[in-house]
Design a protein around this motif. Structure first.
Motif, PDB file in Angstrom:
ATOM      1  N   PRO A  11       0.824  -1.215   0.000  1.00 13.31           N
ATOM      2  CA  PRO A  11       0.000   0.000   0.000  1.00 13.31           C
ATOM      3  C   PRO A  11       0.858   1.264   0.000  1.00 13.31           C
ATOM      4  N   ASN A  12       0.377   2.267  -0.672  1.00 14.49           N
ATOM      5  CA  ASN A  12       1.041   3.561  -0.702  1.00 14.49           C
ATOM      6  C   ASN A  12       0.701   4.289   0.595  1.00 14.49           C
ATOM      7  N   LEU A  14       0.864   7.396   1.416  1.00 12.72           N
ATOM      8  CA  LEU A  14       0.112   8.637   1.212  1.00 12.72           C
ATOM      9  C   LEU A  14      -1.354   8.350   0.920  1.00 12.72           C
ATOM     10  N   GLN A  15      -1.617   7.294   0.172  1.00 12.45           N
ATOM     11  CA  GLN A  15      -3.007   6.935  -0.098  1.00 12.45           C
ATOM     12  C   GLN A  15      -3.709   6.481   1.173  1.00 12.45           C
ATOM     13  N   LEU A  18      -4.430   9.607   3.070  1.00 14.17           N
ATOM     14  CA  LEU A  18      -5.545  10.288   2.410  1.00 14.17           C
ATOM     15  C   LEU A  18      -6.862   9.658   2.844  1.00 14.17           C
ATOM     16  N   LYS A  19      -6.920   8.346   2.838  1.00 10.99           N
ATOM     17  CA  LYS A  19      -8.133   7.639   3.229  1.00 10.99           C
ATOM     18  C   LYS A  19      -8.512   7.967   4.669  1.00 10.99           C
ATOM     19  N   VAL A  40      -0.168  15.190   2.867  1.00  9.21           N
ATOM     20  CA  VAL A  40      -0.489  14.513   1.602  1.00  9.21           C
ATOM     21  C   VAL A  40      -0.635  15.545   0.491  1.00  9.21           C
ATOM     22  N   THR A  46      -0.317  14.778  -8.069  1.00  5.31           N
ATOM     23  CA  THR A  46      -0.927  13.491  -8.400  1.00  5.31           C
ATOM     24  C   THR A  46      -2.404  13.536  -8.015  1.00  5.31           C
ATOM     25  N   THR A  48      -3.758  11.723  -5.794  1.00  8.03           N
ATOM     26  CA  THR A  48      -3.795  11.649  -4.335  1.00  8.03           C
ATOM     27  C   THR A  48      -3.626  13.038  -3.741  1.00  8.03           C
ATOM     28  N   CYS A  49      -2.679  13.791  -4.257  1.00 13.79           N
ATOM     29  CA  CYS A  49      -2.423  15.157  -3.793  1.00 13.79           C
ATOM     30  C   CYS A  49      -3.638  16.050  -4.058  1.00 13.79           C
ATOM     31  N   LYS A  51      -6.813  15.154  -4.408  1.00 14.19           N
ATOM     32  CA  LYS A  51      -7.910  14.773  -3.516  1.00 14.19           C
ATOM     33  C   LYS A  51      -7.681  15.308  -2.105  1.00 14.19           C
TER      34      LYS A  51
END
Length: 71
Positions: A11-12, A14-15, A18-19, A40, A46, A48-49, A51
């Protein structure tokens, strides 16, 4: 020169953050959401960034801090 690798199967981080930040936002825990989403949002451009930035705007807006929301 040392380089860091992210495992494609792992898993990332940062993701994951974010979650967690978006879950805090949904739970109306805006301070926690801001604390989680800020690092983040400072990443590269990206999805992710992006969001995270959208979540930060909403968290700041919900706290009534419009200046931070539009900054």
């Amino acid at each position: 020169m040392a380089t860091s690798k992210i495992s494609p199967s792992g898993p990332n981080p940062l993701q994951a953050q974010l979650k967690q930040g978006l879950a805090a936002l949904k739970a109306q825990n805006y301070r926690q959401a801001i604390a989680l989403l800020t690092p983040v949002s400072q990443g590269s451009s990206t999805a992710t960034c992006t969001k995270a930035k959208m979540g930060l705007v909403e968290a700041h807006r919900k706290q009534g801090n419009l200046a931070a929301a539009i900054a």
